[in-house]
Design a protein around this motif. Structure first.
Motif, PDB file in Angstrom:
ATOM      1  N   ALA A  23      15.490  42.944  14.554  1.00  0.00           N
ATOM      2  CA  ALA A  23      14.564  43.117  15.680  1.00  0.00           C
ATOM      3  C   ALA A  23      15.061  42.375  16.917  1.00  0.00           C
ATOM      4  N   VAL A  24      15.590  41.173  16.723  1.00  0.00           N
ATOM      5  CA  VAL A  24      16.135  40.415  17.848  1.00  0.00           C
ATOM      6  C   VAL A  24      17.328  41.144  18.458  1.00  0.00           C
ATOM      7  N   GLY A  25      18.192  41.688  17.605  1.00  0.00           N
ATOM      8  CA  GLY A  25      19.322  42.454  18.114  1.00  0.00           C
ATOM      9  C   GLY A  25      18.879  43.642  18.955  1.00  0.00           C
ATOM     10  N   GLY A  32      19.604  44.099  27.753  1.00  0.00           N
ATOM     11  CA  GLY A  32      20.867  44.376  28.422  1.00  0.00           C
ATOM     12  C   GLY A  32      20.898  45.749  29.065  1.00  0.00           C
ATOM     13  N   VAL A  33      20.390  46.754  28.360  1.00  0.00           N
ATOM     14  CA  VAL A  33      20.371  48.111  28.913  1.00  0.00           C
ATOM     15  C   VAL A  33      19.482  48.170  30.154  1.00  0.00           C
ATOM     16  N   THR A  34      18.353  47.474  30.115  1.00  0.00           N
ATOM     17  CA  THR A  34      17.460  47.455  31.277  1.00  0.00           C
ATOM     18  C   THR A  34      18.147  46.831  32.488  1.00  0.00           C
ATOM     19  N   PHE A  64      24.770  41.066  26.578  1.00  0.00           N
ATOM     20  CA  PHE A  64      23.528  41.199  25.813  1.00  0.00           C
ATOM     21  C   PHE A  64      23.557  42.472  24.966  1.00  0.00           C
ATOM     22  N   VAL A  65      24.034  43.562  25.548  1.00  0.00           N
ATOM     23  CA  VAL A  65      24.123  44.814  24.799  1.00  0.00           C
ATOM     24  C   VAL A  65      25.067  44.663  23.608  1.00  0.00           C
ATOM     25  N   LEU A  66      26.253  44.130  23.861  1.00  0.00           N
ATOM     26  CA  LEU A  66      27.249  43.985  22.797  1.00  0.00           C
ATOM     27  C   LEU A  66      26.791  42.985  21.735  1.00  0.00           C
ATOM     28  N   SER A  67      26.231  41.860  22.175  1.00  0.00           N
ATOM     29  CA  SER A  67      25.789  40.842  21.216  1.00  0.00           C
ATOM     30  C   SER A  67      24.621  41.340  20.378  1.00  0.00           C
ATOM     31  N   GLY A  68      23.697  42.072  21.001  1.00  0.00           N
ATOM     32  CA  GLY A  68      22.583  42.628  20.241  1.00  0.00           C
ATOM     33  C   GLY A  68      23.049  43.609  19.188  1.00  0.00           C
ATOM     34  N   MET A  69      23.987  44.471  19.563  1.00  0.00           N
ATOM     35  CA  MET A  69      24.538  45.408  18.585  1.00  0.00           C
ATOM     36  C   MET A  69      25.257  44.662  17.464  1.00  0.00           C
ATOM     37  N   GLY A  70      26.024  43.643  17.832  1.00  0.00           N
ATOM     38  CA  GLY A  70      26.749  42.885  16.817  1.00  0.00           C
ATOM     39  C   GLY A  70      25.827  42.145  15.869  1.00  0.00           C
ATOM     40  N   LEU A  71      24.761  41.547  16.412  1.00  0.00           N
ATOM     41  CA  LEU A  71      23.822  40.808  15.570  1.00  0.00           C
ATOM     42  C   LEU A  71      23.120  41.733  14.590  1.00  0.00           C
ATOM     43  N   ALA A  72      22.635  42.865  15.078  1.00  0.00           N
ATOM     44  CA  ALA A  72      21.927  43.795  14.196  1.00  0.00           C
ATOM     45  C   ALA A  72      22.867  44.411  13.162  1.00  0.00           C
ATOM     46  N   ALA A  73      24.059  44.824  13.595  1.00  0.00           N
ATOM     47  CA  ALA A  73      24.991  45.470  12.672  1.00  0.00           C
ATOM     48  C   ALA A  73      25.532  44.497  11.633  1.00  0.00           C
ATOM     49  N   ILE A  87      33.696  44.474  16.267  1.00  0.00           N
ATOM     50  CA  ILE A  87      34.183  44.963  17.564  1.00  0.00           C
ATOM     51  C   ILE A  87      33.273  44.497  18.698  1.00  0.00           C
ATOM     52  N   THR A  88      31.968  44.681  18.531  1.00  0.00           N
ATOM     53  CA  THR A  88      31.046  44.343  19.622  1.00  0.00           C
ATOM     54  C   THR A  88      30.978  42.835  19.861  1.00  0.00           C
ATOM     55  N   ALA A  89      30.893  42.058  18.782  1.00  0.00           N
ATOM     56  CA  ALA A  89      30.870  40.605  18.954  1.00  0.00           C
ATOM     57  C   ALA A  89      32.190  40.105  19.529  1.00  0.00           C
ATOM     58  N   GLY A  90      33.292  40.708  19.108  1.00  0.00           N
ATOM     59  CA  GLY A  90      34.586  40.317  19.655  1.00  0.00           C
ATOM     60  C   GLY A  90      34.706  40.623  21.137  1.00  0.00           C
ATOM     61  N   LEU A  91      34.200  41.776  21.562  1.00  0.00           N
ATOM     62  CA  LEU A  91      34.239  42.126  22.986  1.00  0.00           C
ATOM     63  C   LEU A  91      33.377  41.169  23.812  1.00  0.00           C
ATOM     64  N   ALA A  92      32.181  40.861  23.312  1.00  0.00           N
ATOM     65  CA  ALA A  92      31.309  39.933  24.037  1.00  0.00           C
ATOM     66  C   ALA A  92      31.948  38.553  24.141  1.00  0.00           C
ATOM     67  N   ALA A  93      32.550  38.087  23.049  1.00  0.00           N
ATOM     68  CA  ALA A  93      33.223  36.786  23.084  1.00  0.00           C
ATOM     69  C   ALA A  93      34.409  36.807  24.040  1.00  0.00           C
ATOM     70  N   ALA A  94      35.131  37.919  24.091  1.00  0.00           N
ATOM     71  CA  ALA A  94      36.283  38.020  24.988  1.00  0.00           C
ATOM     72  C   ALA A  94      35.848  37.988  26.454  1.00  0.00           C
TER      73      ALA A  94
END
Length: 354
Positions: A23-25, A32-34, A64-73, A87-94
């Motif tokens: 839910a947090v993700g 992020g999308v907003t 926020f978009v990438l981290s949310g996707m990474g957290l949920a996935a 992939i998403t968490a790595g992109l956000a960290a990069a």
């Protein structure tokens, strides 16, 4: 049937933690999308939330978009979801790491990372009007949080305490920023002369930290601390808050000692070392987040170095105490098993033969 019922009762909290993390993700993804929609449609109220307040940078919304996707996935077992989380968490960290490197090497007046991402999607005049960029506190949060997610995907058993500790730091940084807005203290949400953390960014970061905390409990609920979990979080918050609002040179790093001592109630014996590392990071944040008096610059560095060394010494003492305790407990269990499993009598005598 009774054993199956016990298993279901044990798995029920894990399902709740997992559902909360998902839910947090999703909330982070929507936030992020907003914000991205606000940038693309050039709606300032969506980007800054309150007129005159700092705005959420485009790359912050993307993180926020990438981290949310990474957290949920990352809470889903299928291989494709774990690959998506990586992939998403790595992109956000990069993105966050690139922004931190830019701040350290170039300075506060350059926002090349932001411009590189936004110039193809947003008109340059609107970018110049909004200004800002991702602040160092925001970039640090996205970096350490997503690195903890990446670590947990590849070393789950060893990373639970790391992610739990990271979640406390993330929540603390978000709460400090919110406290800065409430008390009208700019140093809470703006570190030095750099870009500030927006109000809804701070709210999203607190939510992000809560999701990381739930995910860490979902990973290994048996390693949860046998202590009210608001205590280490309150110590993090209080220590950094006092550090930001008191003059440099005051030995307020001693407030982090209770945080190291709370490791005694954690199931992982490496917890004191992780807590000492977190305290060291908080000490560094308190130093770099405020402007320095050049006359007392090196004195403050020496003060914080001594404080960090003291915290690590305490952490090592706690670590060896916990290691010896675990060893003695293991010996007690083995001796008990030996006594119960031996068909012959076992006689124990001391040195005097009694």
């Amino acid at each position: 049937m009774q054993d199956q019922g016990n298993v279901d009762l044990q798995d029920q909290p894990r399902r709740h933690y997992r559902a909360f993390a998902i839910a947090v993700g999703c909330l982070m993804f929507l936030l992020g999308v907003t914000a991205l929609a606000g940038w693309l449609l050039q709606v300032e109220i969506v980007i800054s939330l309150v007129p005159g307040f700092p705005s959420m940078a485009f790359n912050t919304a993307l993180c926020f978009v990438l981290s949310g996707m990474g957290l949920a996935a990352s809470t889903l077992a299928a291989r494709r979801f774990r690959a998506t989380a990586t992939i998403t968490a790595g992109l956000a960290a990069a993105i966050a790491a690139a922004r931190l490197v830019e701040i350290v090497t170039i300075g506060r007046t350059f926002h090349n990372v932001d411009v590189l991402i936004t110039r193809f999607l947003v008109p340059p005049d609107f970018i110049a009007k909004i200004g800002g960029g991702m602040g160092p506190n925001t970039a640090l949060v996205f970096l350490i949080a997503n690195l903890s997610v990446l670590l947990s995907l590849h070393a789950e058993k060893k990373s639970q305490v790391v992610q739990e500790l990271t979640s406390y730091v993330v929540i603390t940084l978000g709460m400090i920023a919110l406290a800065g807005y409430v008390t009208d203290a700019e140093q809470g949400y703006r570190w030095g002369p750099y870009a500030a953390m927006a109000l809804h960014t701070a709210i999203g970061i607190v939510i992000f930290g809560s999701g990381l905390l739930a995910r860490s409990w979902w990973m290994q609920p048996a390693n949860r601390a046998q202590i009210p979990l608001w205590i280490p979080a309150a110590v993090c918050f209080t220590g950094l808050l006092v550090d930001l609002y008191t003059p440099l040179g005051v030995a307020n790093g001693i407030l982090y000692v209770p945080l190291v001592l709370t490791a005694l109630w954690f199931g992982n014996r490496n917890a004191p070392l992780f807590f000492a590392f977190a305290c060291t990071v908080l000490l560094m944040l308190g130093f770099f987040a405020v402007r320095h008096n050049e006359a007392a610059f090196w004195q403050e560095i020496a003060n914080r170095t001594i404080t960090a060394a003291t915290l690590w010494l305490i952490a090592l003492l706690v670590y060896y105490f916990m290691r010896n305790t675990h060893y003695l407990e293991g010996e007690r269990v083995r001796f008990g098993a030996l006594v119960r499993g031996t068909p012959d009598a076992v006689v124990v005598i001391d040195e005097r033969g009694t």
